[in-house]
Write a protein that holds these residues in place. Structure first.
Motif, PDB file in Angstrom:
ATOM      1  N   ASP A 145       1.923   5.554  -7.702  1.00  0.00           N
ATOM      2  CA  ASP A 145       1.974   4.022  -7.527  1.00  0.00           C
ATOM      3  C   ASP A 145       3.508   3.468  -7.937  1.00  0.00           C
ATOM      4  O   ASP A 145       3.835   2.408  -7.755  1.00  0.00           O
ATOM      5  N   GLY A 195       6.481   4.529  -6.307  1.00  0.00           N
ATOM      6  CA  GLY A 195       7.480   4.743  -5.660  1.00  0.00           C
ATOM      7  C   GLY A 195       7.584   6.352  -5.169  1.00  0.00           C
ATOM      8  O   GLY A 195       8.429   6.946  -4.629  1.00  0.00           O
ATOM      9  N   GLU A 219       6.135   9.169  -2.844  1.00  0.00           N
ATOM     10  CA  GLU A 219       5.634   9.215  -1.534  1.00  0.00           C
ATOM     11  C   GLU A 219       4.797  10.183  -1.381  1.00  0.00           C
ATOM     12  O   GLU A 219       3.674  10.572  -0.799  1.00  0.00           O
ATOM     13  N   GLU A 220       5.459  11.455  -1.833  1.00  0.00           N
ATOM     14  CA  GLU A 220       4.634  12.818  -1.723  1.00  0.00           C
ATOM     15  C   GLU A 220       5.147  13.789  -2.735  1.00  0.00           C
ATOM     16  O   GLU A 220       6.363  13.568  -3.089  1.00  0.00           O
ATOM     17  N   ARG A 258       9.174  13.561  -3.012  1.00  0.00           N
ATOM     18  CA  ARG A 258       9.762  12.702  -2.204  1.00  0.00           C
ATOM     19  C   ARG A 258       9.452  11.282  -2.587  1.00  0.00           C
ATOM     20  O   ARG A 258       8.320  10.792  -2.639  1.00  0.00           O
ATOM     21  N   THR A 288       9.648   6.999  -2.032  1.00  0.00           N
ATOM     22  CA  THR A 288       9.533   6.143  -1.143  1.00  0.00           C
ATOM     23  C   THR A 288      11.095   5.550  -0.512  1.00  0.00           C
ATOM     24  O   THR A 288      11.917   5.278  -1.528  1.00  0.00           O
ATOM     25  N   GLY A 289      11.159   5.684   0.786  1.00  0.00           N
ATOM     26  CA  GLY A 289      12.473   5.555   1.300  1.00  0.00           C
ATOM     27  C   GLY A 289      13.517   6.394   1.167  1.00  0.00           C
ATOM     28  O   GLY A 289      14.789   6.250   1.715  1.00  0.00           O
TER      29      GLY A 289
END
Length: 184
Positions: free
Chosen positions: A74, A76, A78-79, A94, A96-97
């Motif tokens: 949670d 930021g 993503e993966e 990875r 986010t963004g």
């Protein structure tokens, strides 16, 4: 013995020209080197610790699962893709963004000391070089302390900005990790 002819010998004029040529090359190199400003990276570090009212071995059981970042999804991330196992394994992350993966390589794990260390391969975080982090669970009388120590090298002109970012990162990681125990 080889016979040397007059045609094989350098004339005094040719020798002088070679000498001048070498002097000019030396002067150019010396000038270039003396005008180069060598920038040495500056080391920065940060440490954050938090007390937990839990047994150290309970916290270590979760923390030692290096490939598992479910507690931070949670924040930021993503993966996450773990590659391999044990020392040398890579935790690909990875954010986010971001299109690029951050490769976090496990370089040490000490079960007795309840600690591990990892490095970020390549560029990882913009501005940070030679990033090394050590996480440790320290047993105490009333629970334990979770410590996160981070080192990196940065360019001199970026020290203040990146030091603040490293401080926030260390605090954020420890806080996120500790928060998962409150949810249980």
């Amino acid at each position: 013995m080889t016979n040397v002819t007059n045609e094989d010998r350098l004339s005094a004029n040719d020798t002088y020209k070679l000498y001048l040529y070498h002097c000019i090359i030396f002067a150019i190199i010396r000038h270039l080197v003396s005008n180069v400003e060598l920038k040495m990276p500056t080391s920065i570090s940060s440490e954050h610790a938090i007390a937990l009212p839990l047994a150290a071995d309970c916290v270590w059981r979760k923390m030692r699962q290096y490939g598992d970042l479910s507690w931070a999804m949670d924040a930021g991330i993503e993966e996450v893709e773990p590659v391999g196992s044990g020392i040398g394994m890579v935790r690909k992350v990875r954010m986010t963004g971001m299109s690029e993966w951050i490769h976090e390589r496990l370089v040490a794990m000490d079960e007795d000391a309840m600690s591990f260390s990892y490095v970020i391969d390549g560029d990882g975080w913009p501005g940070l070089k030679d990033y090394v982090a050590t996480a440790k669970v320290v047993p105490g009388d009333e629970g334990c302390r979770l410590r996160w120590l981070v080192h990196a090298k940065v360019e001199e002109e970026e020290v203040d900005e990146l030091q603040a970012g490293l401080d926030a990162m260390a605090e954020g990681i420890v806080t996120l990790f500790a928060d998962q125990f409150e949810a249980e």
